[in-house]
Design a protein around this motif. Structure first.
Motif, PDB file in Angstrom:
ATOM      1  N   ALA A  14      -3.712 -10.364  14.123  1.00  0.00           N
ATOM      2  CA  ALA A  14      -2.746 -11.394  13.725  1.00  0.00           C
ATOM      3  C   ALA A  14      -1.744 -10.822  12.726  1.00  0.00           C
ATOM      4  CB  ALA A  14      -3.473 -12.597  13.128  1.00  0.00           C
ATOM      5  N   VAL A  15      -2.230 -10.064  11.764  1.00  0.00           N
ATOM      6  CA  VAL A  15      -1.344  -9.463  10.764  1.00  0.00           C
ATOM      7  C   VAL A  15      -0.400  -8.459  11.432  1.00  0.00           C
ATOM      8  CG1 VAL A  15      -1.343  -7.868   8.794  1.00  0.00           C
ATOM      9  CG2 VAL A  15      -2.811  -9.866   8.762  1.00  0.00           C
ATOM     10  N   ARG A  16      -0.917  -7.713  12.406  1.00  0.00           N
ATOM     11  CA  ARG A  16      -0.087  -6.708  13.082  1.00  0.00           C
ATOM     12  C   ARG A  16       1.019  -7.345  13.914  1.00  0.00           C
ATOM     13  NH1 ARG A  16      -2.716  -1.823  16.225  1.00  0.00           N
ATOM     14  NH2 ARG A  16      -2.819  -1.160  14.075  1.00  0.00           N
ATOM     15  N   TYR A  17       0.668  -8.369  14.708  1.00  0.00           N
ATOM     16  CA  TYR A  17       1.643  -8.866  15.673  1.00  0.00           C
ATOM     17  C   TYR A  17       2.373 -10.127  15.237  1.00  0.00           C
ATOM     18  CZ  TYR A  17      -0.290  -5.325  18.635  1.00  0.00           C
ATOM     19  OH  TYR A  17      -0.689  -4.120  19.142  1.00  0.00           O
ATOM     20  N   LEU A  18       1.802 -10.922  14.356  1.00  0.00           N
ATOM     21  CA  LEU A  18       2.489 -12.131  13.917  1.00  0.00           C
ATOM     22  C   LEU A  18       3.297 -11.901  12.632  1.00  0.00           C
ATOM     23  CD1 LEU A  18      -0.276 -14.788  14.654  1.00  0.00           C
ATOM     24  CD2 LEU A  18       1.714 -14.181  16.052  1.00  0.00           C
ATOM     25  N   LEU A  19       2.708 -11.149  11.696  1.00  0.00           N
ATOM     26  CA  LEU A  19       3.400 -10.892  10.434  1.00  0.00           C
ATOM     27  C   LEU A  19       4.119  -9.543  10.409  1.00  0.00           C
ATOM     28  CD1 LEU A  19       0.687 -12.224   7.944  1.00  0.00           C
ATOM     29  CD2 LEU A  19       2.695 -13.423   8.836  1.00  0.00           C
ATOM     30  N   LYS A  20       3.830  -8.704  11.404  1.00  0.00           N
ATOM     31  CA  LYS A  20       4.443  -7.367  11.525  1.00  0.00           C
ATOM     32  C   LYS A  20       4.091  -6.449  10.352  1.00  0.00           C
ATOM     33  CE  LYS A  20       6.968  -8.791  15.077  1.00  0.00           C
ATOM     34  NZ  LYS A  20       6.222  -9.069  16.246  1.00  0.00           N
ATOM     35  N   TRP A  42      -8.974  -2.364  23.535  1.00  0.00           N
ATOM     36  CA  TRP A  42      -8.774  -3.285  24.656  1.00  0.00           C
ATOM     37  C   TRP A  42      -8.103  -4.570  24.169  1.00  0.00           C
ATOM     38  CZ3 TRP A  42     -10.924  -8.100  25.952  1.00  0.00           C
ATOM     39  CH2 TRP A  42     -10.705  -8.514  27.262  1.00  0.00           C
ATOM     40  N   LEU A  43      -8.632  -5.141  23.074  1.00  0.00           N
ATOM     41  CA  LEU A  43      -8.059  -6.379  22.550  1.00  0.00           C
ATOM     42  C   LEU A  43      -6.668  -6.157  21.958  1.00  0.00           C
ATOM     43  CD1 LEU A  43     -11.202  -8.041  21.003  1.00  0.00           C
ATOM     44  CD2 LEU A  43      -9.839  -8.877  22.909  1.00  0.00           C
ATOM     45  N   ASP A  44      -6.433  -4.989  21.381  1.00  0.00           N
ATOM     46  CA  ASP A  44      -5.114  -4.675  20.848  1.00  0.00           C
ATOM     47  C   ASP A  44      -4.082  -4.652  21.972  1.00  0.00           C
ATOM     48  OD1 ASP A  44      -3.255  -3.907  18.789  1.00  0.00           O
ATOM     49  OD2 ASP A  44      -3.357  -1.868  19.595  1.00  0.00           O
ATOM     50  N   GLY A  45      -4.444  -4.098  23.114  1.00  0.00           N
ATOM     51  CA  GLY A  45      -3.528  -4.085  24.252  1.00  0.00           C
ATOM     52  C   GLY A  45      -3.191  -5.482  24.727  1.00  0.00           C
ATOM     53  N   HIS A  46      -4.201  -6.356  24.759  1.00  0.00           N
ATOM     54  CA  HIS A  46      -3.946  -7.733  25.185  1.00  0.00           C
ATOM     55  C   HIS A  46      -3.142  -8.503  24.143  1.00  0.00           C
ATOM     56  CE1 HIS A  46      -6.081  -7.920  28.985  1.00  0.00           C
ATOM     57  NE2 HIS A  46      -6.950  -7.078  28.458  1.00  0.00           N
ATOM     58  N   ALA A  47      -3.426  -8.273  22.861  1.00  0.00           N
ATOM     59  CA  ALA A  47      -2.652  -8.939  21.808  1.00  0.00           C
ATOM     60  C   ALA A  47      -1.201  -8.468  21.830  1.00  0.00           C
ATOM     61  CB  ALA A  47      -3.289  -8.673  20.446  1.00  0.00           C
ATOM     62  N   ALA A  48      -0.981  -7.171  22.041  1.00  0.00           N
ATOM     63  CA  ALA A  48       0.388  -6.650  22.113  1.00  0.00           C
ATOM     64  C   ALA A  48       1.141  -7.280  23.277  1.00  0.00           C
ATOM     65  CB  ALA A  48       0.369  -5.131  22.254  1.00  0.00           C
ATOM     66  N   ARG A  83       0.481 -10.307  24.723  1.00  0.00           N
ATOM     67  CA  ARG A  83       0.683 -11.745  24.501  1.00  0.00           C
ATOM     68  C   ARG A  83       1.616 -12.052  23.333  1.00  0.00           C
ATOM     69  NH1 ARG A  83      -1.291 -14.919  28.632  1.00  0.00           N
ATOM     70  NH2 ARG A  83      -3.226 -14.029  29.356  1.00  0.00           N
ATOM     71  N   LEU A  84       1.493 -11.273  22.261  1.00  0.00           N
ATOM     72  CA  LEU A  84       2.198 -11.619  21.034  1.00  0.00           C
ATOM     73  C   LEU A  84       3.449 -10.790  20.764  1.00  0.00           C
ATOM     74  CD1 LEU A  84      -0.935 -12.023  18.743  1.00  0.00           C
ATOM     75  CD2 LEU A  84       0.346 -13.833  19.908  1.00  0.00           C
ATOM     76  N   ALA A  85       3.541  -9.599  21.372  1.00  0.00           N
ATOM     77  CA  ALA A  85       4.678  -8.728  21.063  1.00  0.00           C
ATOM     78  C   ALA A  85       5.492  -8.343  22.294  1.00  0.00           C
ATOM     79  CB  ALA A  85       4.183  -7.472  20.349  1.00  0.00           C
ATOM     80  N   GLY A  86       5.185  -8.916  23.436  1.00  0.00           N
ATOM     81  CA  GLY A  86       5.971  -8.641  24.630  1.00  0.00           C
ATOM     82  C   GLY A  86       5.754  -7.278  25.248  1.00  0.00           C
ATOM     83  N   ALA A  87       4.677  -6.604  24.887  1.00  0.00           N
ATOM     84  CA  ALA A  87       4.364  -5.301  25.484  1.00  0.00           C
ATOM     85  C   ALA A  87       3.970  -5.503  26.947  1.00  0.00           C
ATOM     86  CB  ALA A  87       3.228  -4.636  24.707  1.00  0.00           C
ATOM     87  N   PRO A  88       4.024  -4.445  27.729  1.00  0.00           N
ATOM     88  CA  PRO A  88       3.598  -4.586  29.124  1.00  0.00           C
ATOM     89  C   PRO A  88       2.107  -4.947  29.201  1.00  0.00           C
ATOM     90  CG  PRO A  88       4.224  -2.305  28.639  1.00  0.00           C
ATOM     91  CD  PRO A  88       4.482  -3.105  27.419  1.00  0.00           C
TER      92      PRO A  88
END
Length: 193
Positions: free
Chosen positions: A22-28, A85-91, A93-98
């Protein structure tokens, strides 16, 4: 006490993981995220230390101590894999990564994937067996009944064997990719009438 700590470590793992992502992708805040995710191994160190102190203070070796070793082994082998694995899915969903790549489903690529997962299970079993053996030596065979700890060594080896057999089935009988191109109606063989 040890079971409660195992549950607390598991809950702590998921809370730290969710907070880190959450801190990585929502708060950057990438550095804060890395710091939170690096706290994950501290949970296993605390669990290991508390288990060792519990045994040294005269606690009878029991299934709780064996479960702690299996938990630590599993986390060592699969913790980083799960986080990645979860980081890839969070990226995604939350950061527009492929969308993250899915594991292969067919053929030898699937067999290699299953073999790689089995190697992780081998690492988990090796860590668990080593921790259990260290606990057996720590307590001493003469001072206490360590049969429960030895039983958990066999539990980890059985899990390794079962996972190995499952992985081997993907090598021996690789799943074939279904034929996605349906044949046209005109090309079908006559029914014989």
């Amino acid at each position: 006490m040890v079971v409660g700590l195992i549950v607390a470590c598991e809950v702590g793992f998921w809370v730290l993981l969710a907070a880190g992502l959450a801190v990585r992708y929502l708060l950057k805040w990438r550095r804060t995220s890395v710091a939170l995710l690096l706290c994950e191994p501290v949970l296993e160190v605390v669990l290991f230390a508390v288990t060792a102190v519990d045994l040294r203070n005269g606690a009878e070796p029991s299934w709780e101590h064996g479960l702690a070793a299996l938990y630590i082994g599993y986390t060592v082998a699969y913790g980083h894999y799960t986080i990645r694995w979860l980081d890839g899915h969070a990226a995604h969903r939350l950061a527009g990564a492929p969308r993250p790549h899915r594991p292969p489903r067919y053929g030898m690529a699937r067999a290699r994937h299953e073999g790689a997962l089995w190697l992780r299970t081998l690492l988990a079993a090796a860590v668990a067996c080593a921790l259990l053996q260290a606990a057996i030596w720590y307590v001493g065979d003469g001072d206490g009944d360590t049969s429960t700890l030895r039983t958990f060594q066999w539990v980890s080896l059985r899990a390794l064997g079962i996972h190995g057999l499952i992985a081997l089935t993907y090598l021996i009988w690789p799943k074939k990719q279904p034929d996605t191109a349906a044949r046209p109606v005109e090309d079908r063989a006559p029914t014989g009438r």
